[in-house]
Motif scaffolding. Structure first.
Motif, mmCIF file in Angstrom:
data_model
loop_
_atom_site.group_PDB
_atom_site.id
_atom_site.type_symbol
_atom_site.label_atom_id
_atom_site.label_comp_id
_atom_site.label_asym_id
_atom_site.label_seq_id
_atom_site.Cartn_x
_atom_site.Cartn_y
_atom_site.Cartn_z
ATOM 1 N N LEU A 1 11.571 -3.368 -11.091
ATOM 2 C CA LEU A 1 11.466 -3.116 -9.638
ATOM 3 C C LEU A 1 11.823 -2.243 -8.424
ATOM 4 O O LEU A 1 11.161 -2.263 -7.926
ATOM 5 C CB LEU A 1 12.936 -3.456 -9.317
ATOM 6 C CG LEU A 1 14.019 -4.576 -9.717
ATOM 7 C CD1 LEU A 1 15.684 -4.490 -9.258
ATOM 8 C CD2 LEU A 1 13.512 -6.631 -9.331
ATOM 9 N N VAL A 2 10.874 -1.610 -9.351
ATOM 10 C CA VAL A 2 10.751 -0.047 -8.354
ATOM 11 C C VAL A 2 9.389 -0.201 -7.988
ATOM 12 O O VAL A 2 8.313 -0.410 -8.011
ATOM 13 C CB VAL A 2 10.310 1.100 -9.964
ATOM 14 C CG1 VAL A 2 10.157 2.252 -9.265
ATOM 15 C CG2 VAL A 2 12.454 1.455 -9.817
ATOM 16 N N GLY A 3 9.060 0.232 -6.832
ATOM 17 C CA GLY A 3 7.772 0.494 -6.106
ATOM 18 C C GLY A 3 7.830 -1.263 -4.772
ATOM 19 O O GLY A 3 6.367 -1.154 -5.007
ATOM 20 N N ASP A 4 7.764 -2.354 -5.493
ATOM 21 C CA ASP A 4 7.518 -3.361 -5.106
ATOM 22 C C ASP A 4 8.292 -4.509 -5.012
ATOM 23 O O ASP A 4 8.738 -4.688 -5.925
ATOM 24 C CB ASP A 4 6.020 -3.310 -5.941
ATOM 25 C CG ASP A 4 4.713 -4.695 -5.360
ATOM 26 O OD1 ASP A 4 5.695 -5.544 -4.380
ATOM 27 O OD2 ASP A 4 4.041 -5.115 -6.313
ATOM 28 N N PRO A 5 8.899 -5.007 -4.303
ATOM 29 C CA PRO A 5 9.575 -5.388 -3.959
ATOM 30 C C PRO A 5 9.784 -7.119 -4.046
ATOM 31 O O PRO A 5 10.383 -8.334 -4.439
ATOM 32 C CB PRO A 5 10.097 -5.683 -2.253
ATOM 33 C CG PRO A 5 9.030 -5.425 -1.545
ATOM 34 C CD PRO A 5 8.025 -4.175 -2.471
ATOM 35 N N ALA A 6 7.799 -7.621 -4.610
ATOM 36 C CA ALA A 6 7.947 -8.336 -5.137
ATOM 37 C C ALA A 6 7.362 -8.272 -6.651
ATOM 38 O O ALA A 6 6.850 -8.835 -7.417
ATOM 39 C CB ALA A 6 6.007 -9.259 -4.612
ATOM 40 N N GLY A 7 7.696 -7.022 -6.777
ATOM 41 C CA GLY A 7 7.670 -6.794 -8.395
ATOM 42 C C GLY A 7 5.806 -6.647 -9.245
ATOM 43 O O GLY A 7 5.585 -7.507 -9.904
ATOM 44 N N GLU B 1 20.450 -7.121 -4.338
ATOM 45 C CA GLU B 1 19.741 -7.495 -5.177
ATOM 46 C C GLU B 1 19.255 -6.835 -6.922
ATOM 47 O O GLU B 1 18.948 -7.294 -7.646
ATOM 48 C CB GLU B 1 17.823 -7.797 -4.588
ATOM 49 C CG GLU B 1 17.180 -8.422 -4.906
ATOM 50 C CD GLU B 1 16.105 -8.740 -4.288
ATOM 51 O OE1 GLU B 1 14.738 -8.371 -4.365
ATOM 52 O OE2 GLU B 1 16.039 -9.782 -3.694
ATOM 53 N N VAL B 2 18.926 -5.395 -5.781
ATOM 54 C CA VAL B 2 19.415 -4.593 -7.553
ATOM 55 C C VAL B 2 20.178 -4.673 -8.200
ATOM 56 O O VAL B 2 20.304 -5.089 -9.337
ATOM 57 C CB VAL B 2 18.800 -3.382 -6.680
ATOM 58 C CG1 VAL B 2 18.861 -2.245 -7.548
ATOM 59 C CG2 VAL B 2 17.601 -3.262 -5.977
#
Length: 258
Positions: A126-132, A179-180
Motif C-alpha cells: 500500500l505504500v507510496g501508491d493508492p492504486a498499488g 482502508e489501510v
C-alpha cells in the motif's frame, strides 16, 4: 505500544493534553493506566498543532523520554490551537529509536500517530501508491525520502506512508484510515492498529487491538478529546469498541464498525 491524544474545538494549549490533566501524556509516559503492551513510553514523543498563519501544521518531535526535555513545559504552555495532536512512544522491539520514527507523521495538512505494531509486509503493497502500482511493494520507487515513502524503517512510518497517498488521492480522512487498517489487519492477524489523525478541521481514529476513548464537551469553549485512555477523572469519557472507526468534527462524533 504508545499513547496518544488529540483535541478539536475551541483553541487551547498543548499542555492541556500533556501536563495539566491528572493522567495527561506526561503521566502516561511513565505510568499508563490502561496500556495493554509495555509499561513505559520512553522512546520519544511528539506533538503537532495548527497555526492560522501557516498552511501546514507545526510539528515538534524528540527521540528522548518526554520528562527529560526541560524546554517542553514552556513550549506546551505557549503552543495554542483549535486542533492539537500529541504522542509518547514505546518502540516496537527491533524498531529504531529516532526522531523520524516518532509520531506525529505529517504530509501537507495531515498529522498521524500510531499506537500499536504491524508487520511492514502487511502494508508494503500500500505504500507510496493508492492504486498499488509500481513502487508500492517494499521500498518505494525513489527511496524512502521520495514523496509518499516512509521517513523511517519503523512500522508506524510505513502505516503513515500508506495512509497519506490515499488522502492525497481524495479519500476522506476516515476512509483512508479504514482502508489501510482493514488491509493490514487482514494480512497480519496480530497487528495492533490504533491510528489517530487530523487535518485541522476534523479528527479520525481507529480502535484495533488497544483502548481508545473520547470525551465531548458541548458547552461554549468546548470540543472533543480523543485519547488512548482518559486524561482525567471527569464523567463523560466513552470507550470506543474494538475494530471501530471514530470520526469527529465540529458537528459531532460518529463511531462505526470497521
Amino acid at each position: 505500544m504508545c499513547r496518544h491524544a488529540a483535541w478539536l474545538g475551541a483553541p487551547r494549549t498543548l499542555t492541556s493534553l500533556i501536563h495539566e490533566p491528572g493522567n495527561g501524556l506526561f503521566k502516561q509516559s511513565y505510568a499508563p493506566r490502561l496500556q495493554r503492551y509495555g509499561t513505559v513510553n520512553a522512546d520519544g514523543y511528539g506533538m503537532g498543532w495548527y497555526d492560522p498563519d501557516h498552511p501546514e501544521p507545526v510539528r515538534y518531535r524528540r527521540s528522548v523520554p518526554i520528562w527529560t526535555d526541560a524546554n517542553l513545559p514552556a513550549l506546551a504552555r505557549i503552543a495554542r490551537s483549535h486542533c492539537l495532536l500529541a504522542a509518547v512512544r514505546s518502540a516496537t522491539v527491533g524498531m529504531p529509536v529516532e526522531e523520524t520514527a516518532t509520531a506525529p507523521f505529517t504530509d501537507g495538512r495531515w498529522l498521524l500517530s500510531h499506537n500499536g505494531r504491524v508487520a511492514r509486509d502487511a502494508v508494503g503493497d500500500l505504500v507510496g501508491d493508492p492504486a498499488g502500482g509500481p513502487g508500492s511493494g517494499g521500498e518505494p520507487a525513489g527511496g524512502a525520502e521520495s514523496a509518499g515513502g516512509p521517513e523511517s524503517s519503523c512500522d508506524s512510518a510505513w502505516l503513515a506512508a500508506a495512509v497519506f497517498p490515499r488522502r492525497r488521492a481524495g479519500l476522506p480522512l476516515g476512509d483512508a484510515l479504514a482502508e489501510v487498517v482493514s488491509h493490514a489487519g487482514g494480512k497480519d492477524p496480530g497487528a495492533r492498529l490504533n491510528l489517530l489523525a487530523c487535518d485541522g478541521a476534523s479528527l479520525a481514529a481507529t480502535a484495533w487491538g488497544d483502548t481508545l476513548f473520547f470525551h465531548r464537551d458541548d458547552r461554549p469553549g468546548g470540543g472533543v478529546l480523543v485519547a488512548s485512555e482518559p486524561l482525567d477523572e471527569r464523567p463523560g469519557w466513552r470507550a470506543v469498541p474494538d475494530r471501530s472507526l471514530l470520526l469527529a468534527s465540529p458537528g459531532g462524533v460518529h463511531v462505526q464498525p470497521l
